[in-house]
Design a protein around this motif. Structure first.
Motif, PDB file in Angstrom:
ATOM      1  N   ASP A  34     -33.322  31.775  -2.690  1.00 40.43           N
ATOM      2  CA  ASP A  34     -32.841  32.674  -1.636  1.00 40.43           C
ATOM      3  C   ASP A  34     -33.048  34.134  -2.014  1.00 40.43           C
ATOM      4  O   ASP A  34     -33.446  34.946  -1.182  1.00 40.43           O
ATOM      5  N   SER A  37     -36.695  34.912  -1.610  1.00 39.99           N
ATOM      6  CA  SER A  37     -37.032  35.032  -0.192  1.00 39.99           C
ATOM      7  C   SER A  37     -36.567  36.373   0.372  1.00 39.99           C
ATOM      8  O   SER A  37     -37.290  37.032   1.115  1.00 39.99           O
ATOM      9  N   TYR A  41     -38.925  39.398   1.771  1.00 37.29           N
ATOM     10  CA  TYR A  41     -38.745  39.934   3.115  1.00 37.29           C
ATOM     11  C   TYR A  41     -38.601  41.454   3.088  1.00 37.29           C
ATOM     12  O   TYR A  41     -39.239  42.160   3.867  1.00 37.29           O
ATOM     13  N   ASP A  62     -24.540  31.247   6.142  1.00 36.32           N
ATOM     14  CA  ASP A  62     -25.632  32.074   5.649  1.00 36.32           C
ATOM     15  C   ASP A  62     -25.221  32.826   4.396  1.00 36.32           C
ATOM     16  O   ASP A  62     -24.058  32.982   4.115  1.00 36.32           O
ATOM     17  N   MET A  88     -29.173  35.329   5.137  1.00 35.89           N
ATOM     18  CA  MET A  88     -30.051  34.156   5.128  1.00 35.89           C
ATOM     19  C   MET A  88     -29.289  32.924   5.588  1.00 35.89           C
ATOM     20  O   MET A  88     -28.085  32.839   5.432  1.00 35.89           O
ATOM     21  N   ASP A  90     -30.148  28.630   5.407  1.00 31.90           N
ATOM     22  CA  ASP A  90     -31.070  27.545   5.016  1.00 31.90           C
ATOM     23  C   ASP A  90     -32.359  28.089   4.423  1.00 31.90           C
ATOM     24  O   ASP A  90     -33.456  27.610   4.730  1.00 31.90           O
ATOM     25  N   GLU A  92     -33.902  30.853   4.980  1.00 31.67           N
ATOM     26  CA  GLU A  92     -34.675  31.724   5.862  1.00 31.67           C
ATOM     27  C   GLU A  92     -33.926  33.025   6.111  1.00 31.67           C
ATOM     28  O   GLU A  92     -32.714  33.025   6.321  1.00 31.67           O
ATOM     29  N   ILE A  94     -32.478  35.766   8.298  1.00 28.82           N
ATOM     30  CA  ILE A  94     -32.102  35.818   9.714  1.00 28.82           C
ATOM     31  C   ILE A  94     -31.693  37.218  10.159  1.00 28.82           C
ATOM     32  O   ILE A  94     -31.420  37.435  11.330  1.00 28.82           O
TER      33      ILE A  94
END
Length: 138
Positions: A34, A37, A41, A62, A88, A90, A92, A94
């Motif tokens: 996470d 990620s 981003y 999240d 985040m 899962d 991803e 958000i």
């Protein structure tokens, strides 16, 4: 004769193990998936991460990660680095928020790209709050 060699060999093995233990106990832990990620981003948005603050808190759905970045629009406005909070779910991204890294700006959240609530929604905070309360309160 075997008895005399065994203790010497045992001491040798213990010495080797004691020397190897610190090698496996490094203080720099790798980023979680996470965190990686979130960092990717932030960097894909054109910002440079200058310090990692780690996970701030976790919600049920999240995770939020705090990154201290540079090259952000708020850097010039406040003459400081900007704290970027990535949300985040899962694994991803958000969404996220940003705020200047200076004291005395409590409640001064901006969108990830540095826009105010009014700039994002096109309405004032009072109007937004009224609409939110009508939608989410009983």
């Amino acid at each position: 004769m075997i008895r005399k060699k065994f203790p010497l060999l045992a001491y040798f093995i213990w010495a080797i193990l004691l020397l190897l233990i610190p090698l496996g106990c490094g203080s720099d832990s790798p980023w979680s998936e996470d965190e990686e990620s979130a960092a990717n981003y932030v960097e894909s948005q054109g910002y440079k991460i200058v310090a990692r603050q780690g996970k701030v808190f976790t919600y049920r759905l999240d995770k939020s990660l705090l990154q201290l970045g540079s090259s952000h629009p708020l850097d010039k406005k406040y003459n400081t680095n900007t704290i970027v909070n990535i949300m985040m779910s899962d694994g991803e991204v958000i969404g996220g928020t940003s705020t200047p890294d200076v004291g005395g700006l409590d409640g001064s959240l901006y969108s990830l790209d540095g826009r105010t609530l009014e700039e994002v929604t096109g309405i004032s905070y009072g109007e937004w709050r009224t609409q939110w309360a009508q939608k989410y309160t009983d």
